[in-house]
Design a protein around this motif. Structure first.
Motif, PDB file in Angstrom:
ATOM      1  N   ALA A  29       0.689  -1.518   0.065  1.00 31.57           N
ATOM      2  CA  ALA A  29       0.078   0.410  -0.162  1.00 31.57           C
ATOM      3  C   ALA A  29       1.034   1.124   0.032  1.00 31.57           C
ATOM      4  CB  ALA A  29      -0.892  -0.171   1.323  1.00 31.57           C
ATOM      5  N   ALA A  30       2.248   0.786   0.218  1.00 31.08           N
ATOM      6  CA  ALA A  30       2.929   2.195   0.807  1.00 31.08           C
ATOM      7  C   ALA A  30       3.795   2.634  -0.978  1.00 31.08           C
ATOM      8  CB  ALA A  30       4.296   2.000   1.584  1.00 31.08           C
ATOM      9  N   GLY A  31       3.582   1.174  -1.696  1.00 33.39           N
ATOM     10  CA  GLY A  31       4.096   1.227  -2.846  1.00 33.39           C
ATOM     11  C   GLY A  31       5.966   1.032  -2.561  1.00 33.39           C
ATOM     12  N   LEU A  32       5.973   0.359  -1.732  1.00 28.25           N
ATOM     13  CA  LEU A  32       7.213  -0.487  -1.688  1.00 28.25           C
ATOM     14  C   LEU A  32       7.388  -1.516  -1.710  1.00 28.25           C
ATOM     15  CD1 LEU A  32       7.964   0.974   2.092  1.00 28.25           C
ATOM     16  CD2 LEU A  32       8.751   1.991   0.415  1.00 28.25           C
ATOM     17  N   PRO A  33       8.548  -2.465  -2.568  1.00 30.45           N
ATOM     18  CA  PRO A  33       9.361  -3.392  -2.281  1.00 30.45           C
ATOM     19  C   PRO A  33       8.201  -4.611  -0.925  1.00 30.45           C
ATOM     20  CG  PRO A  33      11.257  -2.172  -3.201  1.00 30.45           C
ATOM     21  CD  PRO A  33       9.964  -1.246  -1.850  1.00 30.45           C
ATOM     22  N   THR A  34       7.840  -5.850  -0.821  1.00 28.80           N
ATOM     23  CA  THR A  34       7.491  -6.975  -0.937  1.00 28.80           C
ATOM     24  C   THR A  34       7.497  -7.930  -0.883  1.00 28.80           C
ATOM     25  OG1 THR A  34       5.513  -7.970  -2.535  1.00 28.80           O
ATOM     26  CG2 THR A  34       4.908  -5.511  -1.102  1.00 28.80           C
ATOM     27  N   PHE A  35       7.559  -8.780   0.311  1.00 31.55           N
ATOM     28  CA  PHE A  35       8.595  -9.877   0.457  1.00 31.55           C
ATOM     29  C   PHE A  35       7.338 -11.212   1.029  1.00 31.55           C
ATOM     30  CE2 PHE A  35       8.758  -8.410   4.620  1.00 31.55           C
ATOM     31  CZ  PHE A  35       8.088  -9.303   6.030  1.00 31.55           C
ATOM     32  N   ALA A  36       8.000 -12.180   0.197  1.00 30.03           N
ATOM     33  CA  ALA A  36       6.954 -13.498   0.798  1.00 30.03           C
ATOM     34  C   ALA A  36       8.393 -14.558   0.977  1.00 30.03           C
ATOM     35  CB  ALA A  36       6.760 -13.913   0.039  1.00 30.03           C
ATOM     36  N   ARG A  37       7.801 -15.297   2.436  1.00 27.58           N
ATOM     37  CA  ARG A  37       9.000 -16.165   2.618  1.00 27.58           C
ATOM     38  C   ARG A  37       8.901 -17.462   2.025  1.00 27.58           C
ATOM     39  NH1 ARG A  37      11.700 -14.974   7.100  1.00 27.58           N
ATOM     40  NH2 ARG A  37      11.484 -13.070   8.701  1.00 27.58           N
ATOM     41  N   ASP A  38       9.698 -18.968   2.060  1.00 27.91           N
ATOM     42  CA  ASP A  38       9.740 -19.585   0.447  1.00 27.91           C
ATOM     43  C   ASP A  38       9.536 -20.513   2.085  1.00 27.91           C
ATOM     44  OD1 ASP A  38      11.806 -20.587   2.147  1.00 27.91           O
ATOM     45  OD2 ASP A  38      13.349 -20.185   0.236  1.00 27.91           O
ATOM     46  N   GLY A  39       9.297 -21.808   1.616  1.00 26.28           N
ATOM     47  CA  GLY A  39       8.861 -23.624   2.522  1.00 26.28           C
ATOM     48  C   GLY A  39       9.959 -23.637   4.004  1.00 26.28           C
ATOM     49  N   GLU A  40      11.491 -23.010   3.352  1.00 24.50           N
ATOM     50  CA  GLU A  40      12.623 -22.873   4.420  1.00 24.50           C
ATOM     51  C   GLU A  40      12.518 -21.746   5.414  1.00 24.50           C
ATOM     52  OE1 GLU A  40      15.634 -23.998   2.290  1.00 24.50           O
ATOM     53  OE2 GLU A  40      14.808 -26.050   2.335  1.00 24.50           O
ATOM     54  N   GLY A  41      11.722 -20.940   5.171  1.00 23.96           N
ATOM     55  CA  GLY A  41      11.733 -19.191   6.002  1.00 23.96           C
ATOM     56  C   GLY A  41      12.407 -18.499   5.052  1.00 23.96           C
ATOM     57  N   ASP A  47      10.434  -6.137  -6.374  1.00 20.60           N
ATOM     58  CA  ASP A  47      10.075  -4.809  -6.934  1.00 20.60           C
ATOM     59  C   ASP A  47       8.768  -4.545  -6.993  1.00 20.60           C
ATOM     60  OD1 ASP A  47      10.341  -2.658  -9.156  1.00 20.60           O
ATOM     61  OD2 ASP A  47      12.327  -2.667  -7.960  1.00 20.60           O
ATOM     62  N   PRO A  48       7.979  -3.875  -6.345  1.00 21.27           N
ATOM     63  CA  PRO A  48       6.617  -3.491  -7.029  1.00 21.27           C
ATOM     64  C   PRO A  48       6.832  -2.819  -8.538  1.00 21.27           C
ATOM     65  CG  PRO A  48       7.627  -1.707  -5.662  1.00 21.27           C
ATOM     66  CD  PRO A  48       8.762  -2.470  -5.680  1.00 21.27           C
ATOM     67  N   VAL A  49       7.236  -2.683  -8.909  1.00 20.82           N
ATOM     68  CA  VAL A  49       7.451  -1.853 -10.847  1.00 20.82           C
ATOM     69  C   VAL A  49       7.410  -3.215 -11.710  1.00 20.82           C
ATOM     70  CG1 VAL A  49       7.293  -0.663 -12.053  1.00 20.82           C
ATOM     71  CG2 VAL A  49       7.406   0.240  -9.588  1.00 20.82           C
ATOM     72  N   THR A  50       8.980  -3.973 -11.605  1.00 19.45           N
ATOM     73  CA  THR A  50       9.017  -4.767 -12.430  1.00 19.45           C
ATOM     74  C   THR A  50       8.628  -6.546 -12.170  1.00 19.45           C
ATOM     75  OG1 THR A  50      11.304  -4.902 -11.005  1.00 19.45           O
ATOM     76  CG2 THR A  50      11.120  -2.840 -12.683  1.00 19.45           C
ATOM     77  N   ARG A  51       8.334  -6.666 -10.414  1.00 20.42           N
ATOM     78  CA  ARG A  51       8.020  -7.745  -9.847  1.00 20.42           C
ATOM     79  C   ARG A  51       9.111  -8.460 -10.185  1.00 20.42           C
ATOM     80  NH1 ARG A  51       4.943  -6.387  -7.054  1.00 20.42           N
ATOM     81  NH2 ARG A  51       4.128  -8.911  -7.022  1.00 20.42           N
ATOM     82  N   LYS A  52      10.570  -8.197 -10.065  1.00 20.69           N
ATOM     83  CA  LYS A  52      11.901  -8.697 -10.259  1.00 20.69           C
ATOM     84  C   LYS A  52      12.241  -8.607  -8.937  1.00 20.69           C
ATOM     85  CE  LYS A  52      12.976  -8.097 -15.220  1.00 20.69           C
ATOM     86  NZ  LYS A  52      13.666  -7.552 -16.053  1.00 20.69           N
ATOM     87  N   PRO A  53      13.102  -9.639  -8.944  1.00 23.21           N
ATOM     88  CA  PRO A  53      13.774 -10.013  -7.080  1.00 23.21           C
ATOM     89  C   PRO A  53      14.744  -8.721  -7.037  1.00 23.21           C
ATOM     90  CG  PRO A  53      13.956 -12.050  -8.228  1.00 23.21           C
ATOM     91  CD  PRO A  53      13.803 -11.562  -9.281  1.00 23.21           C
TER      92      PRO A  53
END
Length: 216
Positions: A29-41, A47-53
């Motif tokens: 919502a703030a337009g910042l990069p987001t993160f997710a954790r994989d199965g191992e944590g 990147d919010p624009v390119t959708r690349k790491p």
């Protein structure tokens, strides 16, 4: 080099810090990069624009951005994120209270949905009814309505200056239903029902409307 390969694991440290502050879900919502954790944590930043790491430079830029508030950056808190989080909490609290859709308001009024939708739009355009847009659709906050589903007469002179000034409907809803500094901590919509205090509430609403108009 990916964020997972950074010395000291900056990606993990940033993620853990934001999780501890309860701000993870507000990054997007703030337009910042987001993160997710994989199965191992493991943490994966996107990147919010390119959708690349994110690469190493981008992650360091994010670190500087989040820690730039305050005189001691290492202990700083991302104030804009906190404001967004607070806004989200307030909206959730407001939506937890009574509110009506076109359909439920029509049932309360004993009218058709089309007639109710038309009446709501007209009242909204005339600054005579507080209407809020949500992700699920349009809602009419219930605090402002009588048992018959019409606007409480004592709230009309309070609502009108706020809405005419272009005040954000969410902000107006929050101000009207929560303790207000201009009223010594009393709740405006409740105090407005007291004939002895109604003028005080109207005056406070006009003052707030003037501030809103000046900042527009």
């Amino acid at each position: 080099m990916t964020s997972e390969q950074l010395p000291g694991d900056l990606g993990e440290r940033l993620a853990s810090w934001l999780e501890g502050l309860g701000l993870t879900e507000h990054l997007g919502a703030a337009g910042l990069p987001t993160f997710a954790r994989d199965g191992e944590g493991g943490v994966h930043w996107t990147d919010p624009v390119t959708r690349k790491p994110l690469d190493a430079d981008q992650l360091h830029q994010l670190d500087r951005l989040l820690h730039r508030e305050g005189s001691e950056p290492e202990h700083a808190v991302p104030v804009p994120l906190l404001l967004i989080a607070r806004q989200a909490r307030v909206r959730q609290e407001l939506l937890a209270g009574p509110s009506y859709t076109y359909e439920t308001l029509a049932a309360l009024r004993g009218a058709s949905v089309n007639a109710t939708r038309f009446a709501v739009h007209k009242a909204q355009n005339d600054h005579g009814l507080l209407v809020v847009a949500t992700e699920a659709g349009t809602v009419v906050p219930g605090f402002q309505l009588t048992e018959a589903g019409e606007l409480r007469p004592e709230l009309e002179p309070v609502l009108r200056p706020l809405l005419a000034a272009g005040m954000d409907p969410w902000r107006a809803w929050a101000w009207l239903t929560q303790p207000a500094g201009l009223l010594g901590g009393q709740v405006p919509e409740q105090v407005a029902a007291d004939p002895a205090e109604a003028d005080v509430v109207r005056h406070a609403a006009v003052r707030l409307a003037e501030r809103v108009a000046e900042s527009a």
